[in-house]
Structure formats: structure tokens, C-alpha cells
Design an enzyme around this catalytic site. Structure first.
Site, PDB file in Angstrom:
ATOM      1  N   THR A   1       0.841  -1.198   0.000  1.00  0.00           N
ATOM      2  CA  THR A   1       0.000   0.000   0.000  1.00  0.00           C
ATOM      3  C   THR A   1       0.871   1.242   0.000  1.00  0.00           C
ATOM      4  OG1 THR A   1       0.021   0.223   2.407  1.00  0.00           O
ATOM      5  CG2 THR A   1      -1.769  -1.078   1.435  1.00  0.00           C
ATOM      6  N   ASP A   2       0.322   2.332  -0.495  1.00  0.00           N
ATOM      7  CA  ASP A   2       0.901   3.611  -0.142  1.00  0.00           C
ATOM      8  C   ASP A   2       0.637   3.805   1.354  1.00  0.00           C
ATOM      9  OD1 ASP A   2       2.037   6.105  -0.062  1.00  0.00           O
ATOM     10  OD2 ASP A   2       1.109   6.795  -1.909  1.00  0.00           O
ATOM     11  N   TRP A   3       1.301   4.782   1.938  1.00  0.00           N
ATOM     12  CA  TRP A   3       1.284   4.933   3.402  1.00  0.00           C
ATOM     13  C   TRP A   3      -0.105   5.368   3.898  1.00  0.00           C
ATOM     14  CZ3 TRP A   3       5.088   2.717   1.579  1.00  0.00           C
ATOM     15  CH2 TRP A   3       6.188   2.347   2.331  1.00  0.00           C
TER      16      TRP A   3
END
Ligand code: BGC
Length: 835
Positions: free
Chosen positions: A255-257
Site C-alpha cells: 500500500t501507499d502509506w
């Protein structure tokens, strides 16, 4: 999917196995939980890197370190600050882009990072004002595709996993997340949805990702926003179908953060790693962690999915040549420059040496200078350049000087003060030094015996007038326009630019100088096009250059070009329009769907940047692919040779059934609780359960809700799947890369000095729905004065195909196809028909 419920779930890898692992397989799963001493995931600031995967002491594996980013190693000292990827693209030089990737990869490796969070091809650059376009290469998918493939190879050849991001359609910063967090001032309950049709997806946005996968990228970062109203990190159509089935991606999706919004749904949609692991930074909760353990135990998430996640992560690790025994120490901390400090920063625990201050830069400064000068684009030259021992040089503008707080004085470069060599956000590094234009040009001027003065302000109009009005003055004005990532707002720009004008009074400064000086050279540092309409034709402006974001060697590189040490050969990787309206699609700056997810319909289809200008028949100021040299070139003798590529055969067959490794999981919850006496590091995300009572195991308010109610039919199905017709290899059906034509042309240097020309090949695919022309080949060629070289390009089946939404495959239409060769998207003197 709107507002999915957080469900039970947790991290990639935990399963009790009682049988030995299959032959040749890495025994990732613990036989006993007791042998774990650390978590699976760490959460924000909990360990040394921006993202961390916990160790497996049982096999002596120290876990994984994920670190940004696309312009250098973030949050570390003694690293290099490279040029932006956009400048690398402007070189149109495959070898340089590869070398840059390798240098960045080796710095990451030597700092102990296992995954470099880059390169980026999303955003591709649909919007000229898009905040993060500079982190990627170009709005042209072909140029972007070639560049990202070279970058991936370079990074991974250095022994580091590349992470291609942000998958996909993450074209703007505004509303990339729900809530009011990013400073745009509106509280929307869901993030924006990029709504796109299948054809546009394939022919534009997916194209460079396919090239990255074909090049062997080990990981992909899914994006914050929604695609067709389903979040990027839980969108099965995007992750399972496009990425893993059609493009045959064998690595892992992270995932992105904080881009994860569900547990079960994301797991079955194809997500493999949650980053940084907690639901929101430092929340001490996770969609995965113990939730994933429980979801596997209660049968909500199939066991094979967990095995698949772990397998993909370790496959990428081994692919780049890493071994369990041989991972360099992580020798820096993202959170402090002190030598000593807490290893677990968020928990303030285990004080030890956290920064060894290892200098990993090698001789990369020379490479950065070469990329920066080779990526500088000469947009106008009325004979002013190259400079030849000018009598008097005046450098004007704050963009030529240093920043008051020093080159690293604004966290994540979140300000626009002094020369713009790097933009803001997570894609930043730390300058080891910064040669300003003032320093670089002054050094040359002094060597030449020139008089040199600089005014490093945009507002000293009186002093500027009096300086540049003196006789014999060559005035060089530096101006800029900045943008970045939306978690930082600079001068009212929430990542995305509010407009395309110059910052800090740059236009006025140009007016002041040109009103008083007949030999004014303008240098632009920017993250994309700016509006030059008011002044570019002014006869007092004798030269204009675009230098993008040149990184640490900024001043040396621009001096090299201005003085002709390097003959400019860069070509603009985007179009310069007369006004912002010239570009068509605009960023969604305000909610357009009440407080629900803003909707962005990508109605412009594949017509972005030059394809849009060509369709409208609007003449840009500087077209895509344009750039001057100190010499001149001529193109002649176009030859087209057809090869016998044969018929295209759609991929057929079936996948094998989903595979579970090892024995079945134990149904006994007591096997999964925290071991006695286990030390829990605050904020780490552990896979262990709190108690053996399923209803209390998690302390999760959502436990017992119908976690599977929002899963589409078949989501848990492990039976064999029909092969994707356009699939069959990494990046897609291998036959898509069959060469159908080889095109050659002669390029002659008709001037007096050696120089580089970027020969460009465009194809018209025919058909009324197609762009007038699309880039399908290029090469940067160095040619001695009076000499000729052969440009050669291979046109593949994919290059000539359109995406057919019915057959879900690439098809070469019956429309007549024309090939063009020249040195920009609008200067194409050679033309031929593809039979
Ligand atoms: C960015 C990513 C980056 C991550 C970790 C996010 O805000 O979108 O590109 O890799 O942070 O720093």
C-alpha cells in the site's frame, strides 16, 4: 464500494505449519510462534526506515527496509541528491537513465534499504499542474515506459527491489485521501475516484506499468485514491486482474502509506503488504496484524492468499540477489541525525547506534552533473549561447542563490526559497552540498576573467535595473515554479500547482530585466510547463532554457550548458501551451459530489499533453520532444523493413489452482496467542491474538460483523482461472513485443560543433479515435560536425495495436498506418507508410 467496514485481518505471513516446507522453498512460516522476537510489520516511525517488515530470527532474517524515493534516498545523510526523473526523461538517453537507477539503487543498498520506493509513473502527468509529475518521467506513455524500464533494471541490478508507484490513476494530490487532512480545506468522506474506461486505461495509464513489470519490477505500490469508485489498494479488477493476471506480475503489491481501507477486502483483492502497517499513523491499530490471523483462522481469508503474499515478497527479495544471510545492516535512522538514539523511535525504546553516517555517494556527483546538463532543454537561442568569455555577466533572481535556512532547511523541501533544485514531499533526499547557479556560473566567469555580479532576489528592482542596464551586460535571469506532495502546502499550493505562472514574482522580474537589457537569458527551474506567452518572443530575450529540478549539481550543470562545455541535446518531455486552458483537463480542486467522493471522469481519454494539442490542432509554444542544440541536424533516407512477425495468438489455458504451502492451520486458537513473557514493542503490529476466545481475541469492535458481506461472489475461489488472452508473460503476452517493422533514417550534423540529436519516431495508427500521432521510438545519438549516423528503431506489435474492449486484447486495426521521423512531435520531415 462505499465505506467498507474495517474487518478482521492482519499481516502477510503467519501460519502454523507442521510439515517441512516444500523442497527448495524458503521456510518463511514459523513452526513455533515463540521463535518470533519481533513483529511482522512495524507501523509509522516504529523502526529505522519509512516502512519496515519485521525479522524472522528463526532463520536469521533481519526483515525488510523500505525507503523513499525517486530522486535519492530520503531521510539519510551522506547520500546524493539526483535530478528529478522528469529531467532524466528529458535526456531521452536510455543508458543515462539506467545508470541513474543503478546509482540510486547502490546508495539504497549501501544504506541497508531493501526496497527503494520508486520509480514513479503514476501520476503520468495528465494535468500540467499535477503536484508530483516531476517524480515521474513524462505524460507520454512510451517515453515513460522506456524510462521506467531502464530505472527498474538499474535499481535492481544494484541488488535493491524497485517499487513502481502509484498504481494507478493517481493524477492529482487534491482529495487523494478522505477527510480534511491534506489542507485543501474540505472534509470529504471518501477519496476522489478516477473514473476511466478500459481502452484509456490500457493505451495510456497502464502502458508504462506494463513496461516496468516486463523489466522485472519486484514490487508495486497501490495508490491512495479510488479507481472507478473502488480504492486502489482493494480494487480486485486493478490488482488481481490487470496487474497480476494480465500483466503477469509475480512480485508484491504494497500500500501507499495509510492507503489501506479494509482488511479482508484488500487481502482478497490482491494486496500483499500493508504500509506502514497501522490504520492511521501511530494509531496502534491495524487492518491486518492480529485481524489477519483471525480472519485466516475463522476462514474468512483463504490460507493460500497468505502464502501467496509471503511468496511474492520473498520472490522479489531473492530475484534481486539478496540472501537471508547477506543483507547489509540498516545503518541509518529516518527519524534522527544523531548517532545514538532509540531503535524503535515511536516507542522510544532500545537506545543504540542508529546512524553510522556512511558515505554512500561514490562518484555520483559527476553522473548527476551529466544527467542534469544532458536533460537541460534549450528552448530559444538567438545566437546568445554558448557564452564565449563574456565581458560582464549579471545573474539575477533568488532562484540562482542559496536558501536562507540552508539546502536542507525546510523539512521534506517544503518551501520555495532559493534555487529550485528539488521539489517537496516524500520524494526528497538530503543535499550533501548544493552548487547554486550563482556559484557554478561565477566560477566560470572568474576563470574567464569576466566581471561577475549577482542579485539573488526577485524584489530588488531598482538595483537590478541599474546593474543590467550597464553596457556589455549579459543578464541571466533565474525563475521557477514549484509543486509537490499534498501533505505539505507551499505558498497556498496543496501539492498541485494552483496555476502555471512563475512563482515569487518571476514574470515581473523578467520584465524588469528585459526592459533594461538587450541580451537577457532566462533559465527556468520547474516541475512542468509554465506560461511564457507574455515574454518568450521579446527580442531582448536572446535565450531560454528549461533546467527542471537538477539536484545537487545544479550550478555546474547549467554552467556547462551556458558555456557550451555540454552542447544541449535535451528535449522537453511535456508540451508548453500558450495558456492553462490550452491543456484541457483540469484538476478537481473543489468537491463536486457533496461530501462524498469527488468524481473525476477521465473524459479526455488518451488525449493528454501533445495528443490533446494535436487533436485540437492548437499550436503549442514549445511542442513535446522539442529542444535546440548549438549545432543543426538534418534527417534523410527513411527506410522501412517489414519483418515476418506471424499471427498474434491470444494466450490460452488455465492457471494452476491456488496453492497452500505446508500443512493446514491448527484450529486451536491457543497456538496463536502472544507467547508467555513476550515483550511487545509499543506500536508494533503483531500477528498474535490477545486471548483464545475468538470474540475477545482482538479487542476489535468490528469482530463478529459479516466480514464477507462486501466481498463479491467468487472472491475466495481458489479454482484454476482461465488465462488472460493478453497475458502470458511479464508485462503481457510476449508476442506483443514481436518486431513488425525496423525503421532506419540518416541523421547528419550540418553545423560546426559536435552535438547530440534525439531522433524521434511517431506513428499514426489511423482510425478516427486515435491520436494524430504517438511516439513509438527514439534514440539519442552523438554526431561529429559534418558526419552522419543511422537512427534505427524497431516497431513492435504492441506499438501498432489498439486495446479492444470486447476481446480484451490488443488488436492491429486495418486502418492505414504512417510512420514519421524527425526531432520533435511537430518537426517530422520524413514520412512513410507501413504496409
Ligand atoms: C507517498 C509515497 C511514499 C510514501 C512513504 C506517501 O505519502 O505517496 O510515494 O513512498 O509516502 O514515504
Amino acid at each position: 464500494m462505499s465505506k467498507p467496514k474495517p474487518s478482521s485481518l492482519s499481516s502477510p505471513s503467519l501460519k502454523r505449519s507442521t510439515s517441512p516446507p516444500a523442497q527448495g522453498m524458503f521456510p518463511l512460516f514459523p513452526l513455533n510462534f515463540e521463535r518470533y522476537s519481533k513483529s511482522i510489520l512495524c507501523s509509522w516511525m516504529a523502526d529505522l526506515c519509512v516502512g519496515n517488515v519485521g525479522s524472522i530470527p528463526r532463520v536469521g532474517w533481519r526483515g525488510l527496509c523500505m525507503q523513499d524515493g525517486p530522486q535519492g534516498i530520503r531521510f539519510a545523510d551522506y547520500v546524493s541528491y539526483f535530478t528529478s526523473s522528469q529531467v532524466a526523461a528529458a535526456t531521452w538517453d536510455r543508458a543515462l537513465i539506467r545508470e541513474r537507477g543503478h546509482a540510486m539503487g547502490s546508495e539504497a543498498r549501501d544504506k541497508g534499504a531493501d526496497v527503494l520506493l520508486g520509480p514513479s509513473v503514476g501520476p503520468i502527468g495528465r494535468f500540467a499542474t499535477g503536484g508530483r509529475n516531476w517524480e515521474g518521467f513524462s505524460p507520454d506513455p512510451y517515453l515513460s515506459g522506456v524510462a521506467v524500464a531502464e530505472a527498474v533494471k538499474g535499481i535492481q541490478e544494484a541488488g535493491v527491489i524497485s517499487n513502481v508507484k502509484h498504481f494507478i490513476m493517481n493524477e492529482q494530490e487534491h482529495f487523494r485521501d478522505k477527510g480534511a487532512g491534506l489542507g485543501y480545506g474540505y472534509d470529504v468522506v471518501e477519496a476522489i475516484s478516477s473514473n476511466v474506461d478500459d481502452k484509456t486505461m490500457h493505451e495510456l495509464y497502464l502502458w508504462p506499468f506494463a513496461e516496468a513489470i516486463r523489466a522485472g519490477a519486484g514490487s508495486v505500490m497501490c495508490s491512495y485514491q479510488q479507481i472507478n469508485n473502488s480504492y486502489g489498494c482493494q480494487n480486485s479488477a486493478i490488482l488481481n486482474n490487470l496487474l497480476k493476471s494480465e500483466l503477469g506480475f509475480q512480485g508484491f503489491v504494497m500500500t501507499d502509506w495509510q492507503a489501506q481501507h479494509t482488511g479482508v477486502a484488500s487481502a482478497v483483492a490482491g494486496l500483499d503488504m500493508s504500509m506502514p502497517g497501522d490504520v492511521t499513523f501511530n494509531s496502534r491499530t491495524s487492518y491486518w496484524g492480529a485481524n489477519l490471523t483471525n480472519a485466516v483462522l475463522n476462514g474468512t481469508v483463504p490460507e493460500y492468499r497468505i502464502d501467496d503474499m509471503a511468496m511474492r515478497i520473498m520472490a522479489a527479495f531473492f530475484k534481486v540477489g539478496r540472501t537471508v544471510e547477506d543483507s547489509p545492516d540498516i545503518n541509518f535512522s529516518s527519524w534522527s541525525r544523531d548517532s545514538e538514539g532509540p531503535l524503535h523511535w515511536a516507542a522510544e525504546e532500545r537506545v543504540q547506534t542508529i546512524n553510522q553516517h556512511i558515505n554512500v555517494r561514490q562518484d555520483h556527483g559527476e553522473l548527476i552533473r551529466r544527467i542534469a546538463s544532458h536533460g537541460t532543454v534549450l528552448l530559444k537561442n538567438e545566437g546568445a549561447l554558448p557564452l564565449d568569455k563574456p565581458k560582464f555577466v549579471a545573474v539575477i533572481g533568488e532562484d540562482a542563490g542559496g536558501r536562507k535556512s540552508g539546502p536542507n532547511g525546510c523539512p521534506d523541501q517544503g518551501c520555495n526559497d532559493g534555487t529550485l533544485a528539488a521539489s517537496w514531499g516524500s520524494g526528497t533526499a538530503s543535499f550533501p552540498y548544493l552548487i547554486t547557479p550563482d556559484a557554478g556560473i561565477q566560477r566560470r566567469a572568474v576563470e574567464d576573467g569576466s566581471r561577475y555580479e549577482s542579485i539573488l532576489s526577485n524584489w530588488e528592482h531598482e538595483a537590478t535595473t541599474s546593474l543590467v542596464g550597464q553596457s556589455n551586460c549579459t543578464a541571466i535571469v533565474f525563475v521557477n515554479a514549484n509543486s509537490g506532495e499534498g501533505y505539505i502546502t507551499v505558498d497556498g499550493n496543496v501539492g498541485d500547482r494552483n496555476n502555471l505562472t512563475l512563482w515569487n514574482g518571476g514574470d515581473d522580474l523578467i520584465k524588469v530585466v528585459t526592459a533594461n537589457n538587450p541580451n537577457t537569458i532566462v533559465v527556468i527551474h520547474s516541475t512542468g510547463p509554465v506560461i511564457v506567452s507574455d515574454w518568450y518572443e521579446n527580442p531582448n530575450i536572446t535565450a531560454i532554457l528549461w533546467a527542471g529540478l537538477p539536484g545537487q549539481e545544479s550550478g555546474n550543470a547549467i554552467a556547462d550548458v551556458l558555456y557550451g562545455t555540454v552542447n544541449p541535446g535535451g528535449k522537453t518531455p511535456f508540451t508548453w501551451g500558450a495558456s492553462e486552458d490550452s491543456y484541457g483537463a483540469k484538476i478537481v480542486y473543489e468537491p463536486n459530489n457533496g461530501d462524498d467522493a469527488p468524481q473525476d471522469d477521465f473524459e479526455d481519454g488518451v488525449f493528454i499533453d501533445y495528443r490533446h494539442f494535436d487533436r485540437k490542432n492548437e499550436t503549442p509554444i514549445y511542442e513535446f520532444g522539442f529542444g535546440l542544440s548549438y549545432t543543426t541536424f538534418e534527417f534523410s533516407d527513411l527506410q522501412i523493413e517489414k519483418s515476418n512477425a506471424g499471427e498474434y495468438v491470444p494466450n490460452t489455458g488455465e492457471s494452476s489452482p491456488a496453492r497452500t504451502v505446508g500443512a493446514d492451520i491448527s484450529p486451536d486458537y491457543s497456538d496463536y496467542v502472544y507467547p508467555d513473557g513476550f515483550h511487545r514493542v509499543d506500536q508494533f503490529i503483531y500477528p498474535y491474538l490477545n486471548t483464545t476466545d475468538p470474540s475477545q481475541a482482538l479487542g476489535d469492535p468490528f469482530y463478529g460483523s459479516e466480514a464477507s458481506e462486501f466481498l463479491p461472489p467468487g472472491a475466495l475461489d481458489d479454482s484454476p482461472r482461465l488465462a488472460h488472452p493478453a497475458g502470458g508473460g511479464s508485462g503481457g503476452n510476449p508476442q506483443l513485443w514481436d518486431v513488425m517493422y525496423t525503421v532506419t533514417a540518416t541523421v547528419t550534423n550540418t553545423g560546426d560543433v559536435a552535438g547530440d540529436e534525439v531522433a524521434q519516431l511517431y506513428v499514426s495508427l489511423g482510425g478516427s479515435n486515435n491520436p494524430v500521432r504517438v511516439l513509438r521510438g527514439f534514440d539519442r545519438i552523438s554526431i561529429e560536425p559534418g558526419a552522419s549516423e543511422t537512427f534505427r528503431a524497431e516497431i513492435t506489435r504492441r506499438d501498432l495495436s489498439n486495446w479492444d474492449v470486447v476481446s480484451q486484447n490488443w488488436v492491429v486495426s486495418g486502418c492505414p498506418k504512417t510512420v514519421y521521423v524527425g526531432n520533435s512531435s511537430r518537426n517530422l520531415p520524413l514520412q512513410g507508410t507501413l504496409e
